[in-house]
Design a protein around this motif. Structure first.
Motif, mmCIF file in Angstrom:
data_model
loop_
_atom_site.group_PDB
_atom_site.id
_atom_site.type_symbol
_atom_site.label_atom_id
_atom_site.label_comp_id
_atom_site.label_asym_id
_atom_site.label_seq_id
_atom_site.Cartn_x
_atom_site.Cartn_y
_atom_site.Cartn_z
ATOM 1 N N PHE A 121 0.844 -1.200 0.000
ATOM 2 C CA PHE A 121 0.000 0.000 0.000
ATOM 3 C C PHE A 121 0.879 1.250 0.000
ATOM 4 O O PHE A 121 0.579 2.233 -0.675
ATOM 5 N N LYS A 122 1.985 1.205 0.714
ATOM 6 C CA LYS A 122 2.884 2.353 0.801
ATOM 7 C C LYS A 122 3.454 2.702 -0.588
ATOM 8 O O LYS A 122 3.442 3.857 -0.997
ATOM 9 N N LEU A 123 3.947 1.710 -1.330
ATOM 10 C CA LEU A 123 4.488 1.961 -2.666
ATOM 11 C C LEU A 123 3.411 2.475 -3.616
ATOM 12 O O LEU A 123 3.658 3.392 -4.407
ATOM 13 N N TYR A 124 2.236 1.882 -3.545
ATOM 14 C CA TYR A 124 1.128 2.305 -4.404
ATOM 15 C C TYR A 124 0.759 3.761 -4.102
ATOM 16 O O TYR A 124 0.592 4.572 -5.013
ATOM 17 N N VAL A 128 0.910 7.057 -6.663
ATOM 18 C CA VAL A 128 -0.268 7.875 -6.972
ATOM 19 C C VAL A 128 0.009 9.344 -6.669
ATOM 20 O O VAL A 128 -0.270 10.229 -7.494
ATOM 21 N N ILE A 129 0.589 9.619 -5.505
ATOM 22 C CA ILE A 129 0.884 11.002 -5.120
ATOM 23 C C ILE A 129 1.887 11.633 -6.095
ATOM 24 O O ILE A 129 1.704 12.768 -6.547
#
Length: 182
Positions: A121-124, A128-129
């Motif tokens: 989730f952190k990499l995703y 996105v940001i």
């Protein structure tokens, strides 16, 4: 590099005719010939400048070029390994590359990936940001360094190329080694 060479050495076992794809500066290959007395090692590297120093080692047959084009089709290998080259290929190119081993008649392959993707989730969220900031022109973007594949994607690509028996033989935070047999 020596840790990867040890993993490859364990997998090579008593095999004699070895093919290395993407030898780079030859650290793994040097390790293998120092630890195996009876080995015929052919190493392929597209960049002649990178592999220049290992050309002086007697027991490594270094070839500047691309697999399989640089090889005589009559030469047979007991096992091949591709060390850290998977990231340069998009999916179509990677499939063709892996299939070329099967087409050449290589029945056993080790794929060493030094850029595998570990979904989180952190990499995703970071991706996105960053993409939003790029579109808003608040962030310049980044240089493209290559393709990352998850272990599942690696297995799928290897299977699609024609290998049937596929297993993960080594995993660290940054590197995986996959063994595939036809």
């Amino acid at each position: 590099k020596n840790q990867i060479a040890e993993v490859i050495l364990d997998e090579i076992n008593n095999k004699k005719n070895i093919l290395s794809i993407g030898c780079g500066i030859g650290i793994v290959e040097k390790y293998l010939i120092e630890h195996m007395s009876k080995i015929n090692l052919t190493a392929i590297e597209p960049s002649s400048n990178v592999s220049r120093w290992i050309k002086n080692l007697d027991r490594i047959n270094i070839k500047d070029g691309y697999f399989p084009d640089i090889l005589d089709p009559k030469v047979k290998f007991d096992i091949a390994y591709a060390n850290g080259v998977d990231y340069v290929f998009n999916n179509t190119e990677y499939h063709s590359f892996l299939k070329s081993f099967v087409d050449y008649g290589i029945k056993e392959l080790l794929v060493v990936s030094v850029s595998y993707y570990k979904p989180s989730f952190k990499l995703y969220s970071k991706a996105v940001i960053k993409n939003i900031l790029i579109k808003m022109r608040l962030y310049r973007g980044r240089q493209f360094w290559g393709f990352n594949r998850s272990i599942k994607e690696q297995f799928g690509a290897i299977k699609k190329a024609g290998f049937e028996n596929i297993s993960l033989v080594y995993k660290s935070d940054s590197t995986i080694v996959i063994k595939a047999k036809t």
